[in-house]
Design a protein around this motif. Structure first.
Motif, PDB file in Angstrom:
ATOM      1  N   UNK A   1     133.712  45.396 -42.304  1.00 20.21           N
ATOM      2  CA  UNK A   1     134.403  46.674 -41.967  1.00 20.21           C
ATOM      3  C   UNK A   1     135.445  46.477 -40.893  1.00 20.21           C
ATOM      4  N   UNK A  44     130.895  41.438 -49.926  1.00 19.43           N
ATOM      5  CA  UNK A  44     131.974  42.418 -49.665  1.00 19.43           C
ATOM      6  C   UNK A  44     132.627  42.116 -48.316  1.00 19.43           C
ATOM      7  N   UNK A  54     141.348  59.611 -49.256  1.00 21.52           N
ATOM      8  CA  UNK A  54     141.720  59.760 -50.682  1.00 21.52           C
ATOM      9  C   UNK A  54     143.241  59.630 -50.755  1.00 21.52           C
ATOM     10  N   UNK A 114     136.372  60.634 -45.788  1.00 16.39           N
ATOM     11  CA  UNK A 114     136.781  59.451 -46.574  1.00 16.39           C
ATOM     12  C   UNK A 114     138.239  59.584 -46.988  1.00 16.39           C
ATOM     13  N   UNK A 154     136.460  46.283 -46.116  1.00 19.71           N
ATOM     14  CA  UNK A 154     135.182  46.894 -46.515  1.00 19.71           C
ATOM     15  C   UNK A 154     135.243  47.353 -47.962  1.00 19.71           C
ATOM     16  N   UNK A 155     135.980  46.581 -48.805  1.00 19.15           N
ATOM     17  CA  UNK A 155     136.183  47.080 -50.166  1.00 19.15           C
ATOM     18  C   UNK A 155     136.094  45.920 -51.163  1.00 19.15           C
ATOM     19  N   UNK A 156     136.986  44.952 -50.996  1.00 21.76           N
ATOM     20  CA  UNK A 156     137.028  43.874 -51.999  1.00 21.76           C
ATOM     21  C   UNK A 156     135.816  42.945 -51.860  1.00 21.76           C
ATOM     22  N   UNK A 177     133.716  59.413 -52.647  1.00 23.89           N
ATOM     23  CA  UNK A 177     135.082  59.103 -53.143  1.00 23.89           C
ATOM     24  C   UNK A 177     135.292  57.625 -53.332  1.00 23.89           C
ATOM     25  N   UNK A 178     134.277  56.844 -52.889  1.00 21.74           N
ATOM     26  CA  UNK A 178     134.533  55.392 -52.919  1.00 21.74           C
ATOM     27  C   UNK A 178     134.688  54.957 -54.370  1.00 21.74           C
ATOM     28  N   UNK A 218     140.713  54.038 -51.580  1.00 19.11           N
ATOM     29  CA  UNK A 218     139.962  55.323 -51.499  1.00 19.11           C
ATOM     30  C   UNK A 218     138.547  55.057 -50.982  1.00 19.11           C
ATOM     31  N   UNK A 219     138.017  56.012 -50.210  1.00 14.98           N
ATOM     32  CA  UNK A 219     136.615  55.901 -49.765  1.00 14.98           C
ATOM     33  C   UNK A 219     136.501  55.218 -48.415  1.00 14.98           C
TER      34      UNK A 219
END
Lengths: 522, 1012, 405
Positions: free
Chosen positions: C293, C290, C371, C369, C237-239, B728-729, C350-351
């Motif tokens: 976390x 990135x 959503x 994960x 843990x995304x951008x 889903x990431x 998301x994720x």
């Protein structure tokens, strides 16, 4: 009743026919399998052979020029010499073949045509040139920073040439020249760019080995063998182990058997033995370390058993062509330099019965080879005596000045022996002579019904000893210690009446028990 | 006394030329072996008297195959090219075959039937298959000569005329020269029965009682013993003499002695595809006519031919019954292909089928049928066999449309242009995924290929199950005694192999990870892969020479056999077609027995339809096992629609499912092939099942076994799968921008055909080997180490290691395969590990590999213990595959090494490879390992990994090398001192258990890089 | 009729005759004088006078002439007067020593050596540049080598003067005079400290070579700095954010060549490691990294082996969420974690990973994960009972009890 009997017969017949057919079929199947199997799969891969350097002339690096642009490492020297010598070798093979053979890799595109035009001129004139280079003394002048260009002078290159016109020899010649050489590294090969012949420079410094105390070694004074300051009378036997004679001596070498045999020889009263170095087993120009270790083992065992050794070189070598000069020179140098200080060696016998080769090879070639090997042997090992084991006394006077003592063999009658010794004594005037091989077979069988016997052998040996004593105590070595179970074909011929007698020349039977003649030497 | 030739023969000849002529024009490219024979013919065109062929394997003697058919094609090719040569030779021999069948039939059936037999021979399924599916021209040569020789043999043993002997021997001579197997086995199955029948005819079989006949027969044999003593020795001499080099050399030519797995040896019940291909199709219509054939064969006069026919049929059934194995003996059974027996059986049946048609159309069967079912019924029953025969002929000629046997035809002109430009033919090449068209390519060029197509093994696709690019046993595995595919790719300089023309995406990962790079994609869709830094072929290639007289024999004798045949036929042309013996009438099969044929045909029909219907009624959803098996099968073959139909209804729509799957790339998804699956039930609930499915996948690089859980739901008797969860990431940035290093090397600046100028050759980038160790790991020896590219240009690095024993004798040398990164950026450090292999399948015990084995490894047999080693690294400037934007995140190393691989670049990484290096406390390399991730990583996506720690405890360091053991670009490393400022390592992490450090870098293969 | 023994005799004679000719040649005391000029330049013809002494007329003598690259053999008949031998231009085209030898009946009678001198050097002058690229550190050196040859490809005489014209990257231009020694002439070019291209021209009395280019490149880089310009402070843990190095230079301030590999080593807040790498473009290496976390500090260090390393860059990250809300939906027996709200009151991306650990850890940890802010754990198959669990998001834990009725 008759009807179904007939049917059963018909079925029997049908089965018989089927049986025959299936037998034929499985027979064909087996034959088919025979013809389509059993190949050695590794033969599928045909890679260009990197044959070990078949051409091994003497290469000596003289001190480099002071400023060679960049220092050269031993590994690179080996690479450059590898390709330089290989290039010259391929050039010589191309002369032989009359067309370029694997030549392209070793010459730059600009120099390649120059190398070709001699090949075509000689081919057009129906001439074949045999040429070999035997000595190289390299002085490095320049080695480029990126390791791609090298310039050196190859000093005092010894070339030997023989020119043939549809295989009759026109002439044989020798020349010594200097060559200025420039080579480029391209595509993984060192390629010859410039190759300019110059007048030969003065003799180069071939290193002279230091002399050492030769007291423990046999020497010759006033044509007499001397050892430890007193006269030494060689009394010996030609030696092959019972199980592994001739070509198996080195390939199936076993030091325990050698030790046992040497003790037996000593007990029989001998003080000398004669052994043979097989040229092919010692792998021509590149003698393997393993063989040298085996020879060293033989000599140390001999020393322990107080036996002196005559080492016969170039056994089973029947090739006197120029291309074999370099490998024989290298094998000679490797062995002689390695054992020049070994006390157990009485003498180096440079070739066993070369006069037998006069029949199969042009006599001049054999003589040219001997003339080439003799001085080099002296140079490589100044400490030990040098001789040549001639098959017949009448030829033994050849090269009598270069050898330290004259050896000859005799398998003919007693009067021939005496006549031969007298003739030889006259020709070599006072030089020491040695009867290197004599003997008689005790074989009596279907091939020679009234043949030899132990008594005949004993009486023959006694007679020979008497003659030799009369002729001034001529030293002798008998042929041979053991009877053998088999004799290779190329020794005395392949017919049974030639091979069988050869197996019974020993003074000891196959099981080692002595014959009558064995007791005569105490 | 002698009657004129039947007009039907003429019609049959015309029909043959028209029908086969037109069909062959299209089918030539589609057959298995046509191109192999064309290649051999091309050899004779280029060097008639020199039997050594350089272009395949590393050279092999062409005396491994009887030459006449190839030499004829070569002769014709001087008129109109190779394909024209094949075409004319095939048609010529076909007509000779039709004539042969006619004259052979006259021995058993009346002239008129012989005419019909000739007509049927044109469309006999075995002949059509041999030409249009197998393209086996020599077999046609063999059978047509045999057919013509038999009546002559028969006549010779009847009348002892010299003329008959000459014709028989000259025809048999041509048979030997073109297809020796036909002569040898023909001896047992044809010639001996014919001679037997001739003697039976002499004795007169009808009236006398059985015993009398046998007694007279034996008497006759002794009376004619002189003829036997003339005929058989002469034939034997012919067999041995005409192809003497073949017998002399086949004993030690390893290339031809590969026992190839062949469908005709399978049991036709288990492997239905082999059954169809090697039994049903060759017999075709004659399968239905078996009762008639057997009835007419098992008469007193034809009994010998009948026995031979039944034996051939038995042998033709291959592995179905153990009898053929017993008869032939295990060895011959595994070498011979058994379909030739069915072929011969079908040829024996032709005369009797002709006889059947004659009686059906003009004879007593017609009268009987008209009486029983009336004229109208008769026409109906007549139409069935005729339609069947017509259908059979058309179906087999267009067989490749139904089931493609070869990859789609490749246009080879761009490849030929590439090979002839810029001296590309100074290296060896190899083709992947070309099937048998490889032989057509080789025939057009003098460039050498490491592969060959000698035994095309008639790779039979499992007809029912798998589409063409999945022909499993057609994946290139390597050649016995020369090397496996992995060996060709790793030590290519040993074979001087530089170019690979790949027509099958399956091989791309192997090529990339063994150091090959994509050079260009030709306009026929073929991708050219190249291995940099491979030396060109030496000017002097090894060859096994053959005595001169044998070369002349090989070039002259087969052709003289052919021309003597021509002369003989021309001299006897008037009497050749006439039959000097009374016409045979075979009334064994009485018209009223026709019902047997009908019953037998129905039986055959029912037998086949059973298989077909079984397939049709199969509904996967009946039980969980079949459901899961079917689901995984659909995934394996990317039949996503069927897979979706097995899902339980849920939020997942079909379009979304297709999108998720088609976007999935990676070693498993794009290159894997399912081997087998096993199902373990975890929990059982009413109408619900939780299972774990263990599936084994073969991928180009490794064999994976994966376990994933599934939940199954049962709704009114049918089972469904709960659709899988997808990642889903979401990538944070929709648009990515990044500065990328773009490189280009001009190659030859001056466009000339001469070898590259000294100035245009860039220096070899300088490397520096940091550390290396010789390690014993179980029974194998491994060299591990690390090197840095200290130059200012990116380098393609080839790392070779040589092992020596204590006598300093070189034992083995090998290159780094997968466990390194072959492309190194300036100042980058790359680990390497080298294992040592021997040439694959050299020992007799190793059998020909059935399937492609990604982990094929033949360990080198160390007779002496290695004590020291040298590393020879060499580099050339590289300008491709330098993608470095992949890193490792959240990395921890306790019981296992776990972490995520993150792709922060702009390209999707199809197959990421983790290169893990473990150091001793002093910073020198202790162990190196590699691990291929299963799934691709899209830009800004992550993939979790967890790998086992290094087996350091099980390894023993034998020797750690010093500077003097390293050689860079041929120069010793001691003479190249890089100007290091400091040698501290700031790119390695201490191992948690304190002893030493470790480091992981990623070598990424981009399936389809965005060409910048 | 020839009797059998006649034939045998004939054979014997033949055999003997063939042997003897071969074995002992008729020894003769012939001699010969050779006279010609002792040197000549390449390409000129050569006349050699041969005066045979007491060799019977009509006999044939063999003359071999051997130059550096091979030999030619000529047969001449002795006819009383002296023999004039003309060596073709083609043969004398190769420089170096020519040796003439005369043979009669296999014996060498005399030999003479003639020196062939090369002509003037001709176009183009062969020049080779060793090591086409060197380090601009003042210590490295390259070598320009010239191998001048004449029109026939013969190497030039020793000690011929040769001039080298060199232009350095820093603009200085100079000329060096040298001489050829042992067929080659070379000149060492020491590197300066400025990276760039050096051009070299070689000329020898009017004959020039092509222009040679020597590339002087930067040495190993010295220490440099790295900085992250803008980065979000939340460890989501995304951008991604960009890290840039300063311009990598060597000791003499030369910028690194394109593509120099730089490896980055990081220590994440949770103690785990990161290996990342990039390469320089115009001296600057850039890397998109990135966010970690978990909250905490991220330490980054970059290095080039053999060269410099960077400063240790520490970046602090706060946790994007401060509380986790979750409720158990008995109706469809599933645990609904969320809505997870980050610091800007926005949904968590998301994720994002949600971990559920059973406290009595009899059941395995579950991962889901997020959503649209929610993550669902399905417990339909869980037997009844209460299960104390902890839910982790971004390293923050929350206790919860699931009571499955």
């Amino acid at each position: 009743m008759f009807k179904n009997k007939k049917r059963s017969y018909r079925i029997y017949l049908g089965i018989i026919v089927l049986l025959i057919a299936s037998l034929a079929l499985s027979g064909i199947g087996k034959a088919w399998y025979y013809f389509n199997s059993g190949a050695d799969r590794s033969r599928a891969l045909n890679l260009p052979p990197n044959i070990p350097d078949a051409h091994t002339p003497l290469i000596e690096w003289l001190p480099d020029d002071p400023n060679t642009g960049r220092a050269m490492e031993p590994f690179t020297r080996q690479q450059i010499m590898g390709d330089y010598i290989r290039g010259l070798y391929q050039w010589q093979l191309s002369y032989l073949a009359g067309k370029p053979v694997g030549l392209k890799e070793y010459f730059t595109p600009s120099s390649y045509p120059k190398a070709l035009n001699t090949i075509s001129t000689l081919e057009r004139k129906k001439l074949t040139l045999h040429q070999t280079d035997l000595e190289h003394h390299i002085q490095l002048h320049f080695y480029s920073a990126d390791g791609q260009i090298v310039s050196f002078t190859d000093k005092r290159v010894l070339h030997k040439q023989r020119l043939y016109q549809n295989n009759t020899k026109l002439f044989t010649t020798e020349s010594i020249d200097d060559f200025d050489v420039v080579m480029l590294l391209d595509d993984g090969y060192w390629r010859l760019k410039h190759f300019v012949k110059r007048t030969p420079s003065a003799t180069t410094s071939l290193k002279k080995d230091s002399l050492l105390d030769k007291s423990k070694m046999v020497s010759i004074r006033k044509n007499q063998f001397w050892l430890y300051g007193k006269a030494f009378q060689p009394k010996g036997i030609n030696y092959y182990p019972q199980q592994t004679p001739w070509s198996f001596f080195w390939t199936k070498y076993d030091s325990t058997i050698i030790k046992k045999d040497f003790r037996k020889i000593q007990q029989l009263g001998f003080n000398t033995i004669r052994i043979f170095i097989n040229f092919q087993d010692f792998e021509r120009g590149t003698v393997p370390e393993l063989r040298l270790l085996q020879l060293e083992n033989v000599l140390t065992n001999a020393e322990k058993a107080h036996l002196k050794v005559i080492v016969t070189l170039f056994d089973f070598m029947g090739d006197y062509r120029l291309l074999n000069f370099a490998p024989s020179d290298r094998q000679l140098e490797t062995i002689l330099r390695r054992f020049q200080k070994h006390p157990a060696i009485l003498a180096w016998d440079l070739k066993n019965e070369p006069d037998l080769d006069f029949k199969h090879h042009p006599t001049e070639d054999v003589k040219e080879w001997l003339a080439w090997i003799l001085p080099r042997a002296k140079q490589y090992d100044p400490n030990h005596l040098i001789t040549i084991g001639w098959a017949y006394p009448e030829n033994a006077s050849l090269f009598k000045d270069q050898v330290d003592f004259v050896s000859f063999h005799s398998y003919r009658s007693l009067n021939d022996l005496t006549a031969g010794i007298d003739l030889l004594k006259k020709q070599v005037n006072s030089k020491a002579i040695v009867l290197e091989e004599f003997g008689v077979s005790t074989y009596r069988g279907i091939w020679a019904p009234l043949g030899g016997s132990e008594e005949k052998q004993a009486t023959y040996f006694r007679e020979v000893q008497k003659i030799l004593k009369q002729k001034g105590n001529v030293p002798y070595l008998a042929w041979t210690l053991y009877d053998f179970s088999d004799v290779p074909a190329d020794i005395a011929g392949k017919y049974p009446w030639q091979r069988n007698p050869q197996r019974y020349f020993g003074i000891l039977k196959k099981d080692g028990s002595p014959k009558k003649a064995a007791l005569l030497f105490k | 006394m002698y009657k004129k030739v039947d007009k039907l023969l003429l019609i049959a000849l015309i029909l043959a030329i028209v029908y086969h002529g037109s069909a062959l024009l299209i089918n030539l490219e589609k057959t298995y072996d046509a191109y192999v024979h064309i290649f051999f013919a091309d050899h004779y065109v280029r060097s008639w008297f020199e039997p050594w062929e350089y272009r395949w394997y590393t050279g092999f003697p062409i005396t491994s195959y009887p030459p006449l058919s190839h030499q004829l094609i070569a002769l014709f090719s001087f008129i109109g090219g190779l394909k024209f040569g094949f075409f004319t030779a095939a048609l010529m021999m076909l007509c000779f075959f039709i004539v042969g069948v006619y004259r052979f039939a006259e021995l058993w059936v009346p002239k008129r039937s012989a005419g019909y037999a000739a007509m049927f021979a044109v469309v006999a399924s075995s002949i059509v298959q041999t030409i249009h599916i197998y393209g086996q021209l020599p077999t046609i040569f063999g059978i047509s000569c045999l057919m013509n020789a038999l009546p002559e043999v028969y006549a010779y043993f009847r009348t002892n005329e010299r003329r008959r002997l000459i014709t028989a021997l000259s025809i048999l001579g041509v048979t030997v020269a073109s297809h020796h197997v036909t002569t040898i086995f023909g001896m047992v199955f044809f010639i001996v029965p014919i001679i037997g029948t001739a003697l039976l005819d002499e004795v007169g079989v009808e009236d006398a009682p059985f015993f009398r006949i046998v007694f007279d027969l034996i008497l006759l044999v002794f009376k004619k013993i002189k003829q036997f003593l003339i005929f058989f020795p002469l034939v034997i001499i012919e067999i041995v003499l005409i192809i003497f080099p073949y017998w002399y050399w086949s004993k030690n030519d390893p290339i031809t002695q590969v026992s190839i797995p062949h469908g005709s040896r399978d049991s036709f019940i288990e492997v239905t595809s082999s059954g169809i291909m090697f039994f049903v199709i060759p017999l075709g219509f004659s399968l239905l006519m078996l009762p008639y054939v057997f009835k007419s064969l098992y008469t007193r006069r034809n009994i010998l031919l009948g026995l031979s026919f039944s034996m051939l049929m038995l042998l033709g059934t291959g592995g179905t019954t153990p009898l053929p194995l017993i008869l032939l003996g295990k060895n011959a059974f595994n070498i011979l292909t058994l379909d030739r027996f069915t072929f011969w059986a079908s040829v024996i049946a032709i005369p009797f089928i002709g006889d059947f048609f004659r009686r059906l159309l003009e004879g007593d069967i017609r009268l009987y049928l008209v009486r029983t079912v009336g004229k109208f019924g008769y026409y109906w029953t007549l139409s069935i066999p005729i339609c069947l025969v017509g259908f059979q002929a058309i179906f087999i000629t267009n067989f490749h449309k139904a089931q493609a046997l070869q990859p789609p035809t490749v246009d080879i002109d761009p490849i030929l242009k590439f090979l002839s430009t810029d001296q590309h033919d100074r290296w060896r090449f190899m083709t992947l995924g070309f099937g048998d068209q490889m032989a057509w390519l080789s025939a057009q060029t003098t460039a050498l290929s490491i592969d060959g197509n000698y035994h095309s093994a008639r790779r039979v696709p499992e007809l029912t199950v798998e589409p063409i690019e999945r022909i499993e046993n057609s994946k290139f595995k390597g050649i016995q005694g020369i090397g496996s595919l992995q060996q060709f790719l790793t030590i290519s300089e040993k074979y001087h192999l530089k170019f690979i023309f790949s027509n099958d995406k399956f091989y791309d990962p192997i090529l990339y990870f063994s150091g090959w790079e994509r050079l260009q994609r030709l306009d026929n869709g073929i991708m050219i892969w190249q291995k940099p830094d491979v030396p060109s072929l030496p000017s002097f290639l090894p060859k096994k020479d053959m005595p001169k007289f044998q070369k002349i024999m090989w070039g002259v004798l087969p052709l003289t056999a052919f021309f003597t045949l021509l002369v003989v036929i021309i001299t006897f042309r008037k009497k050749y077609l006439l039959n000097f013996f009374p016409e045979r009438e075979n009334t064994a099969f009485r018209p009223q027995d026709s019902w047997i044929i009908i019953v037998w045909s129905l039986l055959v029909l029912v037998f086949f339809s059973y298989f077909w219907i079984k397939g049709f009624l199969y509904d996967p959803r009946k039980s969980p096992e079949t459901l899961l098996k079917n689901y995984y099968h659909d995934l394996d073959f990317k039949l996503f629609k069927d897979a979706f139909s097995l899902f339980a209804p849920s939020a997942l729509t079909y379009d979304n499912y297709i999108l998720q799957l088609s976007v999935k790339d990676g070693l498993l998804a794009s290159y894997g092939k399912l081997e087998d699956i096993s199902i373990k039930v975890k929990e059982r609930f009413p109408h619900k099942l939780k299972v774990v499915v263990k599936s084994n996948w073969t991928t180009p690089l490794e064999v994976y076994s994966i376990e994933n859980p599934h939940t199954l739901i049962e709704k009114d008797g049918k089972w469904f799968i709960v659709p899988p969860e997808f990642d889903k990431a979401l990538a944070p940035d929709e648009h990515l921008e990044k500065g990328i290093l773009a490189l280009h090397s001009q190659g030859k600046r001056k466009i000339t055909t001469a070898t590259t100028e000294h100035d245009d050759v860039l220096d070899r980038p300088e490397l520096h080997i940091l550390s290396a160790k010789l390690i014993q790991y179980g029974k194998e020896y491994v060299v591990v180490g690390e090197l840095q590219n200290v130059d200012y240009l990116p380098a393609h690095v080839t790392i070779q290691t040589q092992l020596y024993d204590q006598y300093n004798v070189k034992l083995v040398e090998y290159n780094a395969k997968y466990t390194t990164n072959h492309k190194v950026l300036p100042k980058e450090i790359v680990p390497f590990r080298i294992e040592f292999e021997e040439t694959a399948w050299v020992k007799q015990a190793d059998v020909n590999p059935m399937k492609f084995n990604p982990t094929e490894f033949t360990p080198f047999e160390f007779r002496h213990k290695p004590t020291s080693f040298k590393i020879l690294a060499r580099a050339v400037v590289a300008d491709k595959d330098l993608y470095r934007d992949v890193g490792i995140e959240s990395l921890s190393f306790d019981k296992k090494i776990t972490g995520d691989v993150i792709n922060h670049g702009t390209d999707e990484v199809s197959v990421p490879e983790l290169l893990t290096t473990f150091y001793d406390p002093d910073g020198s390399v202790r162990w190196v390992d590699h691990y291929f991730l299963r799934d691709a990583i899209r830009p800004q996506a992550k993939e979790h990994f967890s790998i086992l720690p290094p087996p350091i405890a099980k390894t023993k360091v034998l020797q750690s090398a010093t500077e003097k053991d390293f050689f860079i670009n041929g120069l010793p490393q001691t003479s190249l001192a890089p100007t290091y400022l400091n040698t501290g390592r700031f790119d390695i992490i201490p191992q948690t258990n304190g002893k030493g450090f470790y480091r992981i870098i990623v070598n990424s293969y981009l399936g389809n890089p965005t060409i910048y | 009729m020839l009797k059998l023994d006649h034939i045998v005799m004939l054979f014997l004679l033949l055999w003997v005759f063939s042997r003897c000719k071969h074995d002992a040649p008729i020894s003769s005391n012939g001699a010969v004088q050779l006279e010609s000029d002792s040197t000549l330049t390449v390409g000129a013809g050569l006349v050699v006078g041969i005066h045979p002494v007491n060799i019977p007329l009509g006999e044939k003598i063999l003359i071999t002439c051997q130059n550096s690259w091979g030999m030619d053999v000529l047969e001449k008949e002795v006819n009383g007067s002296s023999i004039r031998l003309i060596l073709s231009k083609k043969f004398t085209r190769i420089s170096g020593m020519i040796t003439l030898k005369v043979f009669y009946l296999g014996k060498e009678l005399g030999r003479k050596q003639i020196e062939v001198l090369p002509k003037k050097t001709a176009e183009p002058l062969d020049a080779y540049l060793g090591a086409k690229s060197i380090l601009a550190d003042g210590k490295d050196w390259a070598m320009i080598t010239a191998i001048p040859t004449d029109t026939f490809g013969n190497p030039v005489e020793n000690h011929t003067p040769i001039t080298y014209e060199i232009l350095r990257p820093d603009g200085t231009q100079y000329e060096i005079q040298a001489t050829t020694e042992n067929l080659v002439s070379f000149q060492i070019i020491n590197s300066l400290t400025k990276a760039g291209k050096t051009f070299i021209g070689v000329s020898l009395n009017g004959v020039a070579s092509r222009e040679k280019e020597l590339l002087e490149v930067a040495d190993f880089p010295v220490n440099f700095t790295i900085k992250a310009d803008s980065h979000s402070i939340y460890a989501d843990d995304h951008q991604f954010f960009k890290i840039k190095t300063s311009v990598l230079r060597d000791r003499n301030n030369n910028i690194m060549p394109e593509g120099t590999a730089v490896s980055f080593l990081c220590k994440e807040p949770s103690g785990t490691g990161r290996f990342l790498n990039s390469y320089t473009i115009d001296g600057v290496a850039e890397l998109s990294m990135q966010n970690p976390k978990e909250a905490g500090t991220l330490e980054i260090i970059a290095s080039v082996y053999g060269g410099g390393k960077s400063n240790v860059l520490t970046l602090d990250f706060a946790s994007p969420i401060d509380h986790i809300n979750a409720r158990y939906e008995a109706v469809n027996q599933r645990l609904n974690v969320g809505p997870l709200i980050a610091q800007l009151n926005q949904l968590v991306p998301n994720g994002t990973q949600v971990k559920l650990v059973f406290d009595n850890n009899k059941l395995p940890t579950l991962l889901q994960e997020v959503v649209d802010g929610h993550a669902y754990f399905d417990f339909t198959d869980l037997p009844k009972g209460d299960y104390p669990v902890t839910i982790f998001v971004y390293g923050i834990g929350k206790k919860f009890v699931i009571n499955r009725k």
